[in-house]
Scaffold this active site. Sequence first.
Site, PDB file in Angstrom:
ATOM      1  N   LYS A  11       0.859  -1.054   0.016  1.00  9.10           N
ATOM      2  CA  LYS A  11      -0.009   0.079  -0.090  1.00  9.10           C
ATOM      3  C   LYS A  11       0.919   1.336  -0.022  1.00  9.10           C
ATOM      4  CE  LYS A  11      -3.866  -2.235   2.373  1.00  9.10           C
ATOM      5  NZ  LYS A  11      -5.104  -2.096   3.465  1.00  9.10           N
ATOM      6  N   TYR A  51     -12.117  -2.824  -4.107  1.00  9.05           N
ATOM      7  CA  TYR A  51     -12.575  -2.935  -2.500  1.00  9.05           C
ATOM      8  C   TYR A  51     -14.039  -2.928  -2.651  1.00  9.05           C
ATOM      9  CZ  TYR A  51      -8.113  -2.686  -0.174  1.00  9.05           C
ATOM     10  OH  TYR A  51      -6.834  -3.203   0.319  1.00  9.05           O
ATOM     11  N   ASN A 114      -1.957   0.343   6.780  1.00  6.06           N
ATOM     12  CA  ASN A 114      -1.509  -0.987   7.405  1.00  6.06           C
ATOM     13  C   ASN A 114      -0.607  -1.861   6.178  1.00  6.06           C
ATOM     14  OD1 ASN A 114      -3.459  -1.856   5.651  1.00  6.06           O
ATOM     15  ND2 ASN A 114      -4.664  -3.147   7.167  1.00  6.06           N
ATOM     16  N   GLU A 128      -8.864 -11.463  -7.603  1.00  4.77           N
ATOM     17  CA  GLU A 128      -7.996 -10.316  -7.604  1.00  4.77           C
ATOM     18  C   GLU A 128      -6.977 -10.285  -8.460  1.00  4.77           C
ATOM     19  OE1 GLU A 128      -8.987  -9.543  -2.884  1.00  4.77           O
ATOM     20  OE2 GLU A 128      -7.115 -10.064  -3.473  1.00  4.77           O
TER      21      GLU A 128
HETATM   22  P1  ADP Z   1      -7.592  -7.058   5.357  1.00  2.00           P
HETATM   23  O1  ADP Z   1      -6.799  -6.189   4.717  1.00  2.00           O
HETATM   24  O2  ADP Z   1      -6.763  -7.602   6.841  1.00  2.00           O
HETATM   25  O3  ADP Z   1      -8.062  -8.235   4.676  1.00  2.00           O
HETATM   26  P2  ADP Z   1     -10.336  -6.116   5.504  1.00  2.00           P
HETATM   27  O4  ADP Z   1     -10.317  -6.836   4.278  1.00  2.00           O
HETATM   28  O5  ADP Z   1     -11.125  -6.406   6.631  1.00  2.00           O
HETATM   29  O6  ADP Z   1      -8.889  -6.417   6.036  1.00  2.00           O
HETATM   30  O7  ADP Z   1     -10.342  -4.573   5.377  1.00  2.00           O
HETATM   31  C1  ADP Z   1      -9.633  -3.930   4.149  1.00  2.00           C
HETATM   32  C2  ADP Z   1      -8.979  -2.921   4.402  1.00  2.00           C
HETATM   33  O8  ADP Z   1      -9.741  -1.883   4.928  1.00  2.00           O
HETATM   34  C3  ADP Z   1      -7.973  -3.074   5.893  1.00  2.00           C
HETATM   35  O9  ADP Z   1      -6.829  -3.515   5.435  1.00  2.00           O
HETATM   36  C4  ADP Z   1      -7.786  -1.672   6.320  1.00  2.00           C
HETATM   37  O10 ADP Z   1      -7.002  -1.060   5.689  1.00  2.00           O
HETATM   38  C5  ADP Z   1      -9.206  -1.150   6.140  1.00  2.00           C
HETATM   39  N1  ADP Z   1     -10.108  -1.352   7.365  1.00  2.00           N
HETATM   40  C6  ADP Z   1     -10.324  -2.583   7.691  1.00  2.00           C
HETATM   41  N2  ADP Z   1     -11.283  -2.336   8.922  1.00  2.00           N
HETATM   42  C7  ADP Z   1     -11.009  -1.104   9.455  1.00  2.00           C
HETATM   43  C8  ADP Z   1     -11.868  -0.532  10.407  1.00  2.00           C
HETATM   44  N3  ADP Z   1     -12.437  -0.815  11.315  1.00  2.00           N
HETATM   45  N4  ADP Z   1     -11.496   0.879  10.273  1.00  2.00           N
HETATM   46  C9  ADP Z   1     -10.686   1.463   9.403  1.00  2.00           C
HETATM   47  N5  ADP Z   1     -10.150   0.847   8.253  1.00  2.00           N
HETATM   48  C10 ADP Z   1     -10.427  -0.557   8.198  1.00  2.00           C
END
Ligand code: ADP
Length: 136
Positions: A11, A51, A114, A128
Amino acid sequence: MAIERTLSIIKPDGVAKNVIGKILTRFEDAGLKIVAGRMMKLDESLAGSFYEVHKERPFYKDLVAYMVSGPVFVSVLEGENAVLKNRELMGATDPKEAAPGTIRADFADSIDANTVHGSDSLENAKKEITFFFSDL
Ligand code: ADP
Ligand code: MG
């Protein structure tokens, strides 16, 4: 165990911190092969449809805005159990909860920034990968 492929995205924060090489080395050291890779600058439409599954979530707008805020490095990783292996290397979504030694624990600043995306299932990995690499 089956040879799988999964999609990884470094990212904007990972690219900005100049740790693309360090992150790719972790994949390689874990036995994953980088079979495709490309630096990209996503636009809102591309990030938004990538997304799409999170469209109804409260963080969707911020997530899309974040993903277009700078260049990203998109790659396809291949190896035994690649989907789960990549998720283990990444660590938990919230870096505060990520296990020590994982990419997110070591490099990520916040749940938004992250550092990495990784497909969460073999089915989603296939979608994807096709999304970014239509020739694979
Ligand atoms: P991952 O990337 O671990 O698969 P998710 O698919 O649940 O997580 O979410 C996609 C992305 O959205 C996450 O990597 C994070 O950057 C963001 N995200 C997820 N949950 C939250 C939250 N509660 N608040 C803010 N950003 C979030
Ligand atoms: Mg996810």
